[in-house]
Design a protein around this motif. Structure first.
Motif, PDB file in Angstrom:
ATOM      1  N   PRO A 141      -6.204   0.308  29.159  1.00  0.00           N
ATOM      2  CA  PRO A 141      -6.269  -0.358  27.848  1.00  0.00           C
ATOM      3  C   PRO A 141      -6.636   0.608  26.722  1.00  0.00           C
ATOM      4  O   PRO A 141      -7.524   1.447  26.883  1.00  0.00           O
ATOM      5  CB  PRO A 141      -7.380  -1.400  28.032  1.00  0.00           C
ATOM      6  CG  PRO A 141      -7.537  -1.557  29.502  1.00  0.00           C
ATOM      7  CD  PRO A 141      -7.136  -0.264  30.134  1.00  0.00           C
ATOM      8  N   ARG A 142      -5.952   0.496  25.618  1.00  0.00           N
ATOM      9  CA  ARG A 142      -6.232   1.323  24.441  1.00  0.00           C
ATOM     10  C   ARG A 142      -6.242   0.432  23.201  1.00  0.00           C
ATOM     11  O   ARG A 142      -5.777  -0.711  23.251  1.00  0.00           O
ATOM     12  CB  ARG A 142      -5.151   2.413  24.285  1.00  0.00           C
ATOM     13  CG  ARG A 142      -5.032   3.288  25.499  1.00  0.00           C
ATOM     14  CD  ARG A 142      -3.930   4.312  25.362  1.00  0.00           C
ATOM     15  NE  ARG A 142      -4.328   5.436  24.511  1.00  0.00           N
ATOM     16  CZ  ARG A 142      -3.560   6.516  24.319  1.00  0.00           C
ATOM     17  NH1 ARG A 142      -2.387   6.610  24.909  1.00  0.00           N
ATOM     18  NH2 ARG A 142      -3.958   7.500  23.545  1.00  0.00           N
ATOM     19  N   ARG A 143      -6.738   1.013  22.118  1.00  0.00           N
ATOM     20  CA  ARG A 143      -6.720   0.294  20.835  1.00  0.00           C
ATOM     21  C   ARG A 143      -5.663   0.979  19.963  1.00  0.00           C
ATOM     22  O   ARG A 143      -5.841   2.120  19.530  1.00  0.00           O
ATOM     23  CB  ARG A 143      -8.092   0.327  20.167  1.00  0.00           C
ATOM     24  CG  ARG A 143      -9.169  -0.343  21.034  1.00  0.00           C
ATOM     25  CD  ARG A 143     -10.472  -0.495  20.270  1.00  0.00           C
ATOM     26  NE  ARG A 143     -10.323  -1.391  19.130  1.00  0.00           N
ATOM     27  CZ  ARG A 143     -10.404  -2.719  19.196  1.00  0.00           C
ATOM     28  NH1 ARG A 143     -10.643  -3.309  20.367  1.00  0.00           N
ATOM     29  NH2 ARG A 143     -10.252  -3.451  18.114  1.00  0.00           N
ATOM     30  N   VAL A 144      -4.575   0.265  19.732  1.00  0.00           N
ATOM     31  CA  VAL A 144      -3.354   0.894  19.210  1.00  0.00           C
ATOM     32  C   VAL A 144      -2.989   0.348  17.825  1.00  0.00           C
ATOM     33  O   VAL A 144      -2.901  -0.879  17.635  1.00  0.00           O
ATOM     34  CB  VAL A 144      -2.165   0.619  20.164  1.00  0.00           C
ATOM     35  CG1 VAL A 144      -0.922   1.366  19.695  1.00  0.00           C
ATOM     36  CG2 VAL A 144      -2.515   0.985  21.595  1.00  0.00           C
ATOM     37  N   PHE A 145      -2.790   1.269  16.900  1.00  0.00           N
ATOM     38  CA  PHE A 145      -2.281   0.889  15.577  1.00  0.00           C
ATOM     39  C   PHE A 145      -0.765   0.992  15.606  1.00  0.00           C
ATOM     40  O   PHE A 145      -0.210   2.080  15.854  1.00  0.00           O
ATOM     41  CB  PHE A 145      -2.866   1.825  14.514  1.00  0.00           C
ATOM     42  CG  PHE A 145      -2.351   1.588  13.121  1.00  0.00           C
ATOM     43  CD1 PHE A 145      -2.195   0.303  12.606  1.00  0.00           C
ATOM     44  CD2 PHE A 145      -2.045   2.663  12.290  1.00  0.00           C
ATOM     45  CE1 PHE A 145      -1.736   0.090  11.308  1.00  0.00           C
ATOM     46  CE2 PHE A 145      -1.575   2.462  10.986  1.00  0.00           C
ATOM     47  CZ  PHE A 145      -1.423   1.168  10.497  1.00  0.00           C
ATOM     48  N   ALA A 163      -5.200  -3.497  22.937  1.00  0.00           N
ATOM     49  CA  ALA A 163      -5.512  -4.267  21.726  1.00  0.00           C
ATOM     50  C   ALA A 163      -4.699  -3.663  20.599  1.00  0.00           C
ATOM     51  O   ALA A 163      -4.668  -2.433  20.449  1.00  0.00           O
ATOM     52  CB  ALA A 163      -7.001  -4.181  21.426  1.00  0.00           C
ATOM     53  N   PHE A 164      -4.037  -4.495  19.814  1.00  0.00           N
ATOM     54  CA  PHE A 164      -3.141  -3.984  18.779  1.00  0.00           C
ATOM     55  C   PHE A 164      -3.638  -4.322  17.379  1.00  0.00           C
ATOM     56  O   PHE A 164      -4.181  -5.407  17.147  1.00  0.00           O
ATOM     57  CB  PHE A 164      -1.733  -4.573  18.963  1.00  0.00           C
ATOM     58  CG  PHE A 164      -1.077  -4.140  20.240  1.00  0.00           C
ATOM     59  CD1 PHE A 164      -0.585  -2.845  20.381  1.00  0.00           C
ATOM     60  CD2 PHE A 164      -0.964  -5.017  21.320  1.00  0.00           C
ATOM     61  CE1 PHE A 164       0.014  -2.439  21.573  1.00  0.00           C
ATOM     62  CE2 PHE A 164      -0.371  -4.617  22.510  1.00  0.00           C
ATOM     63  CZ  PHE A 164       0.120  -3.321  22.630  1.00  0.00           C
ATOM     64  N   LEU A 165      -3.399  -3.369  16.489  1.00  0.00           N
ATOM     65  CA  LEU A 165      -3.561  -3.606  15.061  1.00  0.00           C
ATOM     66  C   LEU A 165      -2.180  -3.392  14.444  1.00  0.00           C
ATOM     67  O   LEU A 165      -1.590  -2.314  14.597  1.00  0.00           O
ATOM     68  CB  LEU A 165      -4.568  -2.607  14.462  1.00  0.00           C
ATOM     69  CG  LEU A 165      -4.680  -2.619  12.941  1.00  0.00           C
ATOM     70  CD1 LEU A 165      -5.242  -3.952  12.435  1.00  0.00           C
ATOM     71  CD2 LEU A 165      -5.571  -1.463  12.464  1.00  0.00           C
ATOM     72  N   LYS A 200     -10.739   3.865  11.640  1.00  0.00           N
ATOM     73  CA  LYS A 200     -12.124   3.953  12.119  1.00  0.00           C
ATOM     74  C   LYS A 200     -12.719   2.570  12.342  1.00  0.00           C
ATOM     75  O   LYS A 200     -13.350   2.308  13.379  1.00  0.00           O
ATOM     76  CB  LYS A 200     -12.958   4.728  11.106  1.00  0.00           C
ATOM     77  CG  LYS A 200     -13.820   5.749  11.814  1.00  0.00           C
ATOM     78  CD  LYS A 200     -14.568   6.622  10.942  1.00  0.00           C
ATOM     79  CE  LYS A 200     -15.695   7.142  11.832  1.00  0.00           C
ATOM     80  NZ  LYS A 200     -16.639   7.906  11.146  1.00  0.00           N
ATOM     81  N   SER A 201     -12.518   1.693  11.383  1.00  0.00           N
ATOM     82  CA  SER A 201     -13.159   0.371  11.480  1.00  0.00           C
ATOM     83  C   SER A 201     -12.594  -0.435  12.642  1.00  0.00           C
ATOM     84  O   SER A 201     -13.278  -1.307  13.181  1.00  0.00           O
ATOM     85  CB  SER A 201     -13.024  -0.401  10.165  1.00  0.00           C
ATOM     86  OG  SER A 201     -11.670  -0.649   9.903  1.00  0.00           O
ATOM     87  N   HIS A 202     -11.358  -0.139  13.060  1.00  0.00           N
ATOM     88  CA  HIS A 202     -10.773  -0.863  14.195  1.00  0.00           C
ATOM     89  C   HIS A 202     -10.896  -0.074  15.496  1.00  0.00           C
ATOM     90  O   HIS A 202     -10.361  -0.498  16.521  1.00  0.00           O
ATOM     91  CB  HIS A 202      -9.305  -1.193  13.910  1.00  0.00           C
ATOM     92  CG  HIS A 202      -9.134  -2.299  12.910  1.00  0.00           C
ATOM     93  ND1 HIS A 202      -8.969  -3.622  13.257  1.00  0.00           N
ATOM     94  CD2 HIS A 202      -9.132  -2.279  11.559  1.00  0.00           C
ATOM     95  CE1 HIS A 202      -8.858  -4.367  12.159  1.00  0.00           C
ATOM     96  NE2 HIS A 202      -8.957  -3.569  11.114  1.00  0.00           N
ATOM     97  N   GLY A 203     -11.566   1.054  15.460  1.00  0.00           N
ATOM     98  CA  GLY A 203     -11.770   1.844  16.680  1.00  0.00           C
ATOM     99  C   GLY A 203     -10.462   2.282  17.319  1.00  0.00           C
ATOM    100  O   GLY A 203     -10.340   2.354  18.557  1.00  0.00           O
ATOM    101  N   ILE A 204      -9.473   2.615  16.494  1.00  0.00           N
ATOM    102  CA  ILE A 204      -8.130   2.948  17.005  1.00  0.00           C
ATOM    103  C   ILE A 204      -8.156   4.277  17.775  1.00  0.00           C
ATOM    104  O   ILE A 204      -8.763   5.254  17.329  1.00  0.00           O
ATOM    105  CB  ILE A 204      -7.130   3.042  15.825  1.00  0.00           C
ATOM    106  CG1 ILE A 204      -6.994   1.695  15.115  1.00  0.00           C
ATOM    107  CG2 ILE A 204      -5.775   3.579  16.280  1.00  0.00           C
ATOM    108  CD1 ILE A 204      -6.467   0.544  15.952  1.00  0.00           C
ATOM    109  N   ASP A 205      -7.475   4.309  18.942  1.00  0.00           N
ATOM    110  CA  ASP A 205      -7.370   5.578  19.670  1.00  0.00           C
ATOM    111  C   ASP A 205      -5.926   6.000  19.929  1.00  0.00           C
ATOM    112  O   ASP A 205      -5.685   7.020  20.580  1.00  0.00           O
ATOM    113  CB  ASP A 205      -8.187   5.554  20.969  1.00  0.00           C
ATOM    114  CG  ASP A 205      -7.758   4.442  21.901  1.00  0.00           C
ATOM    115  OD1 ASP A 205      -6.551   4.264  22.110  1.00  0.00           O
ATOM    116  OD2 ASP A 205      -8.648   3.733  22.420  1.00  0.00           O
ATOM    117  N   ALA A 206      -4.964   5.248  19.410  1.00  0.00           N
ATOM    118  CA  ALA A 206      -3.557   5.674  19.473  1.00  0.00           C
ATOM    119  C   ALA A 206      -2.790   4.995  18.343  1.00  0.00           C
ATOM    120  O   ALA A 206      -3.106   3.862  17.968  1.00  0.00           O
ATOM    121  CB  ALA A 206      -2.926   5.305  20.813  1.00  0.00           C
ATOM    122  N   ILE A 207      -1.803   5.724  17.833  1.00  0.00           N
ATOM    123  CA  ILE A 207      -0.934   5.176  16.772  1.00  0.00           C
ATOM    124  C   ILE A 207       0.505   5.281  17.269  1.00  0.00           C
ATOM    125  O   ILE A 207       0.875   6.279  17.892  1.00  0.00           O
ATOM    126  CB  ILE A 207      -1.075   5.995  15.469  1.00  0.00           C
ATOM    127  CG1 ILE A 207      -2.513   5.898  14.923  1.00  0.00           C
ATOM    128  CG2 ILE A 207      -0.076   5.536  14.412  1.00  0.00           C
ATOM    129  CD1 ILE A 207      -2.774   6.773  13.703  1.00  0.00           C
TER     130      ILE A 207
END
Ligand code: NAP
Length: 273
Positions: A141-145, A163-165, A200-207
């Motif tokens: 799992p990653r936090r992805v923009f 988790a997606f933004l 930063k505010s969404h803790g994104i670790d991949a775009i």
């Protein structure tokens, strides 16, 4: 009244131009030409956004109906030249323009934006297309923009562990069928500071992004570099080999060379950029 000895002769009636748009450059070229009586510019948009930004020239919206439809349009509207200033990923429109212009003998100029190139500190991973981008995010799992069009983000439903933004001009309707997704609405340009704060505010670790080039959407790339975030970059599609300009000023100069006859021996008069 006769023109001065060095002034170029403006064509009469005005030269009808079809400007294929959807980009900052198309609007910039339209702005340059809007106040000039010798050009009658129609800006064409695909109609991808619900409320397109205002433009300085008349606008038509929607597809032409493939190559034949565009060729018919060029003839019926008496178009003297086409400027293809579409988005670098709108390759089908570019190929259609090349084919329709070849079939009708209407001159074509592409207004092309250079791609971004990586610099020290960038963590880019180039992939061929959206499905490959989905796979490149991996199983963990990653936090992805997702900096993609709203029509392209649906493919990420295949990777619900992330988790997606999602940032888009119009809402993603219906929302993605994944457990965790946030949405922000926005129309560029986006600055580095703004994108830095967003990531930063969404803790994104991949775009996941396209290599759009230009400055309007580069903020996220610079912010990713500063934050050490990986960018999965979808490769540009190939586009037809046609005469091309690299800026709105160059495109305007091309039009002037072609359509403004020098008078009284004044060679190649062009407006300054
Ligand atoms: P596309 O695949 O090149 O075009 C598909 C069809 O849309 C074309 O065949 C044409 O329909 C119509 N079309 C496209 N641009 C047009 C224009 N300027 N005026 C009139 N009709 C137009 O392009 P796309 O489907 O719009 O987008 C492809 C990729 O580009 C996506 O990744 C998208 O996110 C990106 N993009 C596009 C735009 C845009 O303004 N189109 C802006 C930003 C990003 P007919 O064959 O019927 O003529």
């Amino acid at each position: 009244m006769s023109p001065s000895a060095s002034a170029p002769v403006a064509p009469d009636p005005p030269v009808r131009l079809l400007l294929l748009g959807g980009t900052t450059e198309a609007r910039a070229l339209a702005t340059r030409l809007a106040g000039r009586g010798e050009y009658d510019v129609i800006l064409s948009l695909a109609g991808r956004t619900e409320h397109p930004a205002p433009q300085p020239v008349p606008v038509r919206i929607g597809g032409f109906g493939g190559v034949d439809g565009l060729a018919h349009h060029l003839r019926a509207e008496g178009i003297a030249a086409v400027v293809d200033a579409t988005h670098p990923y709108a390759a089908r429109m570019s190929f259609n323009a090349a084919a329709a212009c070849a079939a009708t003998g209407v001159p074509l100029l592409a207004l092309r934006r250079a791609p971004w190139t990586p610099i020290a500190g960038d963590r880019w991973r180039e992939v061929a297309d959206v499905p490959e981008a989905v796979a490149a995010l991996g199983a963990a799992p990653r936090r992805v923009f997702l900096a993609l069009g709203r029509n392209e983000v649906r493919a990420f439903e295949a990777a619900p562990q992330h988790a997606f933004l999602v940032r888009s001009v119009d809402p993603v309707e219906p929302p993605l069928a994944v457990p965790r997704a946030d949405y922000v609405l926005g129309r560029g340009p986006f600055g580095e500071r703004e994108d830095h704060d967003l990531l930063k505010s969404h803790g994104i670790d991949a775009i996941v992004a396209k290599n759009s080039g230009g400055s309007a959407t580069y903020g996220k790339m610079a912010a990713a570099r500063a934050l050490g975030i990986e960018v999965v970059l979808i490769a540009r599609p190939s586009v037809p080999q046609v005469e091309a300009a690299a800026s709105p000023a160059e495109a305007e100069a091309w039009l002037d060379r072609r359509f403004r006859a020098p008078s009284h021996g004044a060679a190649g008069a062009e407006r300054g950029a």
